[in-house]
Write an enzyme that holds these catalytic residues in place. Structure first.
Site, PDB file in Angstrom:
ATOM      1  N   ARG A 176     -15.437  15.906  19.894  1.00  0.00           N
ATOM      2  CA  ARG A 176     -14.549  15.869  21.026  1.00  0.00           C
ATOM      3  C   ARG A 176     -14.672  17.349  21.804  1.00  0.00           C
ATOM      4  NH1 ARG A 176     -11.022  11.898  20.617  1.00  0.00           N
ATOM      5  NH2 ARG A 176      -9.359  13.216  22.072  1.00  0.00           N
ATOM      6  N   LYS A 181       0.774  -1.373   0.084  1.00  0.00           N
ATOM      7  CA  LYS A 181      -0.079  -0.325   0.007  1.00  0.00           C
ATOM      8  C   LYS A 181       0.802   1.336  -0.058  1.00  0.00           C
ATOM      9  CE  LYS A 181      -4.323  -1.558   1.277  1.00  0.00           C
ATOM     10  NZ  LYS A 181      -4.072  -3.103   1.444  1.00  0.00           N
ATOM     11  N   ASN A 195      -0.449   0.905  25.432  1.00  0.00           N
ATOM     12  CA  ASN A 195      -1.015  -0.218  26.591  1.00  0.00           C
ATOM     13  C   ASN A 195      -0.370  -1.621  25.968  1.00  0.00           C
ATOM     14  OD1 ASN A 195      -1.536   1.721  28.399  1.00  0.00           O
ATOM     15  ND2 ASN A 195      -3.882   1.157  28.315  1.00  0.00           N
ATOM     16  N   GLY A 223     -12.367  12.829  23.860  1.00  0.00           N
ATOM     17  CA  GLY A 223     -13.388  12.094  23.202  1.00  0.00           C
ATOM     18  C   GLY A 223     -14.462  11.900  24.648  1.00  0.00           C
TER      19      GLY A 223
HETATM   20  N1  DCP Z   1      -7.806   1.325  27.095  1.00  0.00           N
HETATM   21  C1  DCP Z   1      -7.149   0.358  26.876  1.00  0.00           C
HETATM   22  N2  DCP Z   1      -7.595  -0.905  25.836  1.00  0.00           N
HETATM   23  C2  DCP Z   1      -9.044  -0.729  25.749  1.00  0.00           C
HETATM   24  C3  DCP Z   1     -10.021   0.446  25.931  1.00  0.00           C
HETATM   25  C4  DCP Z   1      -9.249   1.176  26.673  1.00  0.00           C
HETATM   26  O1  DCP Z   1      -5.844   0.088  26.962  1.00  0.00           O
HETATM   27  N3  DCP Z   1      -9.602  -1.602  24.893  1.00  0.00           N
HETATM   28  C5  DCP Z   1      -7.151   2.493  27.983  1.00  0.00           C
HETATM   29  C6  DCP Z   1      -6.311   3.280  26.930  1.00  0.00           C
HETATM   30  C7  DCP Z   1      -6.937   4.297  26.916  1.00  0.00           C
HETATM   31  C8  DCP Z   1      -7.795   4.696  28.034  1.00  0.00           C
HETATM   32  O2  DCP Z   1      -8.225   3.155  28.293  1.00  0.00           O
HETATM   33  O3  DCP Z   1      -6.234   5.397  26.640  1.00  0.00           O
HETATM   34  C9  DCP Z   1      -8.977   5.181  28.014  1.00  0.00           C
HETATM   35  O4  DCP Z   1     -10.055   4.757  26.887  1.00  0.00           O
HETATM   36  P1  DCP Z   1     -10.650   6.056  26.079  1.00  0.00           P
HETATM   37  O5  DCP Z   1     -11.198   5.053  24.908  1.00  0.00           O
HETATM   38  O6  DCP Z   1     -11.299   6.863  26.658  1.00  0.00           O
HETATM   39  O7  DCP Z   1      -9.269   6.596  24.979  1.00  0.00           O
HETATM   40  P2  DCP Z   1      -8.557   8.129  25.299  1.00  0.00           P
HETATM   41  O8  DCP Z   1      -9.167   8.690  26.518  1.00  0.00           O
HETATM   42  O9  DCP Z   1      -7.186   7.694  25.017  1.00  0.00           O
HETATM   43  O10 DCP Z   1      -9.234   8.829  23.984  1.00  0.00           O
HETATM   44  P3  DCP Z   1     -10.518   9.771  23.725  1.00  0.00           P
HETATM   45  O11 DCP Z   1      -9.948  11.026  23.984  1.00  0.00           O
HETATM   46  O12 DCP Z   1     -10.833   9.438  22.283  1.00  0.00           O
HETATM   47  O13 DCP Z   1     -11.438   9.230  25.048  1.00  0.00           O
END
Ligand code: DCP
Ligand code: CA
Length: 369
Positions: A181, A105, A307, A222
């Site tokens: 957001r 790609k 993570n 978000g």
């Molecule tokens: N998390 C994870 N694995 C998942 C879901 C979540 O490790 N399956 C962890 C990492 C994310 C955190 O939980 O950063 C919070 O989840 P969010 O979906 O709220 O993600 P963010 O806060 O990073 O992004 P946003 O600004 O879109 O809410």
């Protein structure tokens, strides 16, 4: 199951020594080993490729194609780190983290400035409809596909024809607001109000941490993820009281779900918060025992790519990292279901977990893989 409170810091350290991985792992290539700060972001030589691959990733995220999501996230991180302009399939293929399909790609993007797959996705009617349905809170891939197969092509079709659950109704009612957001200042104000209301009206000793993109310092969020904890015995049932008080104060407007603690997850409330004159925002509240605070801070700070990299590294060492701690000797059945929770190695602070994994401590703002 062993109670986490039975372990002191010294015992954790001893467990870490006792269960140390037997083979040495070359962990330098893991995303969690380096800083990935958005704030340090500068224009890179392959931004055009990254932009198109990110659009493809967004599609795969929407249709929840986990394997493709992982390969694209991995490839995008690898390209971001790659210092030179990529100009061929061969060069792309030689970069660690980029597989054959994505390398092809990349060559197509380099040669044509676009990618047929992405163009097809954009034109594909079914994808565009599923994209709308999946973004309704509480609607997963299977419901979205079921609705599509019933002939629905818009949210109006669903409203006219489907008997919706209470949560699906809220998801549709607040569809446009949830898609947006919020500025981090709004997330900060909501978090502050949660803390002030609960500390003044319920328990001054409870502590609050706003997690996710907010803790990573991003300019927009978000949703709002708040950990609630206390340096004392903590009854997970207190979340019912917390939610009740926040509702009485008008900060929470709708409930979405309540899940009780199981062996891996924390007691969690999912709902909706709103400041006067502002939009409805998604909010999650989590009750975390004091001894697990480090593991929970690590997990809920993310990013999810960071993570995943940490969890994979733990697995390579024969350990297991989840939102409650880092464990050795987790016994599993052949179908991967768990037999025992294992021996706790670290959970109290993020630093202890980084140390045990031999990963340099990484500030939240640098975890934006
Ligand atoms: N998390 C994870 N694995 C998942 C879901 C979540 O490790 N399956 C962890 C990492 C994310 C955190 O939980 O950063 C919070 O989840 P969010 O979906 O709220 O993600 P963010 O806060 O990073 O992004 P946003 O600004 O879109 O809410
Ligand atoms: Ca979040």
């Amino acid at each position: 199951m062993l109670s986490l409170n039975k372990y002191s810091k010294d015992e954790n350290r001893r467990n870490s020594e006792k269960y140390k991985p037997r083979k040495v792992i070359n962990q330098d290539s893991y995303i969690c080993m380096r800083k990935n700060s958005k704030t340090e972001k500068v224009k890179g030589p392959n931004d055009d490729i990254i932009e198109i691959l990110t659009e493809l990733l967004n599609y795969y995220q929407l249709i929840k194609s986990e394997w493709r999501m992982m390969s694209y996230q991995k490839a995008i991180s690898a390209i971001k780190r790659y210092p030179n302009k990529i100009s061929s399939y061969k060069q792309a293929k030689s970069i660690f983290g980029i597989g054959d399909g994505i390398a092809k790609k990349i060559e197509e993007i380099v040669n044509t400035g676009t990618c047929k797959k992405l163009e097809t996705f954009k034109k594909d009617k079914m994808n565009n409809v599923l994209k709308i349905f999946i973004q309704i809170w509480g609607v997963g891939e299977s419901t979205a596909k079921k609705w599509y197969n019933k002939g629905y092509r818009s949210i109006d079709d669903i409203l006219k024809n489907e008997h919706l659950t209470y949560h699906q109704k809220i998801g549709i009612q607040l569809y446009n607001e949830f898609k947006e957001r919020m500025p981090r200042e709004e997330a900060e104000e909501i978090s502050k109000q949660v803390q002030t209301i609960i500390q003044t009206q319920y328990d001054p000793d409870l502590q609050f941490y706003t997690m996710g993109s907010f803790r990573r310092g991003l300019p927009t969020c978000g949703d709002i993820d708040i950990i609630i904890t206390k340096n004392d015995n903590l009854d997970p049932e207190l979340l019912y009281d917390v939610v009740k008080i926040l509702k009485q104060n008008g900060l929470l407007t709708h409930d979405l779900s309540f899940s009780r603690k199981n062996s891996e997850e924390h007691t969690k409330y999912m709902g909706v918060a709103q400041l006067p004159g502002h939009k409805h925002r998604r909010i999650d509240l989590l009750i975390v025992p004091w001894d697990e605070l480090g593991a929970a801070l690590l997990y809920f700070t993310g990013s999810d790519i960071f993570n995943r990299s940490l969890r994979l590294l733990a697995r390579k060492k024969g350990w297991r990292l989840n939102q409650r701690g880092l464990y050795a000797n987790v016994l599993r059945n052949t179908d991967a279901s768990k037999i025992t929770s294992g021996v706790l190695i670290a959970s109290k602070t993020e630093k202890e977990i980084f140390d045990a994994l031999e990963v340099p401590y990484c500030e939240p703002k640098d975890r934006d893989a």
